[in-house]
Write a protein that holds these residues in place. Structure first.
Motif, PDB file in Angstrom:
ATOM      1  N   GLY A  66       5.298   0.014 -16.096  1.00 11.55           N
ATOM      2  CA  GLY A  66       4.139   0.894 -15.977  1.00 11.55           C
ATOM      3  C   GLY A  66       3.261   0.556 -14.784  1.00 11.55           C
ATOM      4  N   GLU A  67       3.126  -0.719 -14.475  1.00  9.89           N
ATOM      5  CA  GLU A  67       2.318  -1.148 -13.339  1.00  9.89           C
ATOM      6  C   GLU A  67       3.000  -0.790 -12.023  1.00  9.89           C
ATOM      7  N   GLY A  68       4.313  -0.894 -12.008  1.00  8.53           N
ATOM      8  CA  GLY A  68       5.068  -0.502 -10.825  1.00  8.53           C
ATOM      9  C   GLY A  68       5.031  -1.491  -9.672  1.00  8.53           C
ATOM     10  N   LYS A  69       4.431  -2.629  -9.902  1.00  6.90           N
ATOM     11  CA  LYS A  69       4.392  -3.675  -8.874  1.00  6.90           C
ATOM     12  C   LYS A  69       4.260  -5.020  -9.578  1.00  6.90           C
ATOM     13  N   PRO A  70       4.538  -6.115  -8.860  1.00 10.03           N
ATOM     14  CA  PRO A  70       4.447  -7.438  -9.502  1.00 10.03           C
ATOM     15  C   PRO A  70       3.057  -7.703 -10.090  1.00 10.03           C
ATOM     16  N   GLN A  72       0.614 -10.876 -12.233  1.00  7.48           N
ATOM     17  CA  GLN A  72       0.488 -12.268 -12.635  1.00  7.48           C
ATOM     18  C   GLN A  72       0.654 -12.348 -14.153  1.00  7.48           C
ATOM     19  N   THR A  73       1.094 -13.503 -14.622  1.00  9.98           N
ATOM     20  CA  THR A  73       1.372 -13.692 -16.042  1.00  9.98           C
ATOM     21  C   THR A  73       0.161 -13.353 -16.909  1.00  9.98           C
ATOM     22  N   TYR A  74      -1.030 -13.807 -16.503  1.00  4.27           N
ATOM     23  CA  TYR A  74      -2.215 -13.548 -17.327  1.00  4.27           C
ATOM     24  C   TYR A  74      -2.507 -12.050 -17.412  1.00  4.27           C
ATOM     25  N   GLN A  75      -2.164 -11.287 -16.371  1.00  2.00           N
ATOM     26  CA  GLN A  75      -2.386  -9.838 -16.389  1.00  2.00           C
ATOM     27  C   GLN A  75      -1.478  -9.168 -17.421  1.00  2.00           C
ATOM     28  N   VAL A 114       5.187 -11.871 -11.200  1.00  2.00           N
ATOM     29  CA  VAL A 114       6.341 -11.520 -12.037  1.00  2.00           C
ATOM     30  C   VAL A 114       6.679 -10.065 -11.751  1.00  2.00           C
ATOM     31  N   SER A 115       7.950  -9.805 -11.510  1.00  2.00           N
ATOM     32  CA  SER A 115       8.367  -8.416 -11.262  1.00  2.00           C
ATOM     33  C   SER A 115       9.616  -8.098 -12.069  1.00  2.00           C
ATOM     34  N   LEU A 116       9.781  -6.830 -12.338  1.00  2.00           N
ATOM     35  CA  LEU A 116      10.911  -6.316 -13.089  1.00  2.00           C
ATOM     36  C   LEU A 116      12.139  -6.289 -12.180  1.00  2.00           C
ATOM     37  N   THR A 117      13.271  -6.707 -12.688  1.00  2.00           N
ATOM     38  CA  THR A 117      14.518  -6.639 -11.920  1.00  2.00           C
ATOM     39  C   THR A 117      15.192  -5.294 -12.196  1.00  2.00           C
ATOM     40  N   ASP A 118      16.227  -5.004 -11.444  1.00  2.00           N
ATOM     41  CA  ASP A 118      17.001  -3.780 -11.695  1.00  2.00           C
ATOM     42  C   ASP A 118      17.601  -3.815 -13.102  1.00  2.00           C
ATOM     43  N   LYS A 119      18.035  -4.992 -13.528  1.00  2.00           N
ATOM     44  CA  LYS A 119      18.592  -5.141 -14.878  1.00  2.00           C
ATOM     45  C   LYS A 119      17.508  -4.842 -15.929  1.00  2.00           C
TER      46      LYS A 119
END
Length: 167
Positions: A66-70, A72-75, A114-119
């Protein structure tokens, strides 16, 4: 005059074999919420388990998408539906499954993105329809107006009376 109880017939009292009235309507409402949560979340947990995810892992992945970008963990932790006391361990498990990746900031080595991978994106895409179908099935007996009322009532139950959401 005999006390009439909203516990008689169908309802939670009958479901759990309760022989005496609930202490209060508020107690009955609370216990109904707990029982309903257990019922609905159990189906959701089973669906996610088939895909190797926990509820919290799924929630974190959805937040990242939903954020669409990396982030931070606390976020991520701040946006979780359920409080996550050990977000670092949750992210560790997601990283071990190659669903997210971490990267240290070049400007400040203490900051980890932290970012989402393609997987991770692929598993979410695979789950979109089954999750949507499950939610539709779970609430198929409700009209849109009833659902709007339910949403408003549940939000109010979490509010501190001033309209502000409690943590």
């Amino acid at each position: 005059m005999a006390k009439t109880s909203h516990n008689q017939g169908n309802g939670l009292a009958a479901d759990i074999g309760k022989r005496t009235p609930f202490t209060s309507l508020r107690q009955e409402a609370y216990l109904n919420l707990v029982r309903t949560h257990e019922h609905l979340s159990c189906e959701f947990t089973r669906l996610l388990k088939k895909h190797g995810l926990s509820d919290s892992q799924y929630n974190a992945l959805r937040i990242l998408r939903g954020e669409g970008k990396p982030m931070q963990t606390y976020q991520i932790a701040e946006r979780m539906i359920t409080s996550q006391t050990d977000i670092s361990r949750l992210v560790d498990r997601l990283e071990a499954s190659e669903l997210v990746e971490r990267e240290r900031s070049a400007e400040d080595r203490r900051v980890v993105w932290v970012s989402l991978t393609d997987k991770g994106r692929a598993i979410l895409k695979k789950l979109d329809k089954p999750v949507s179908d499950l939610h539709e099935k779970q609430f198929e007996g409700f009209s849109d107006e009833q659902l709007k009322s339910l949403v408003k009532l549940l939000y109010s139950a979490r509010s501190d009376g001033s309209g502000k959401q409690e943590a």
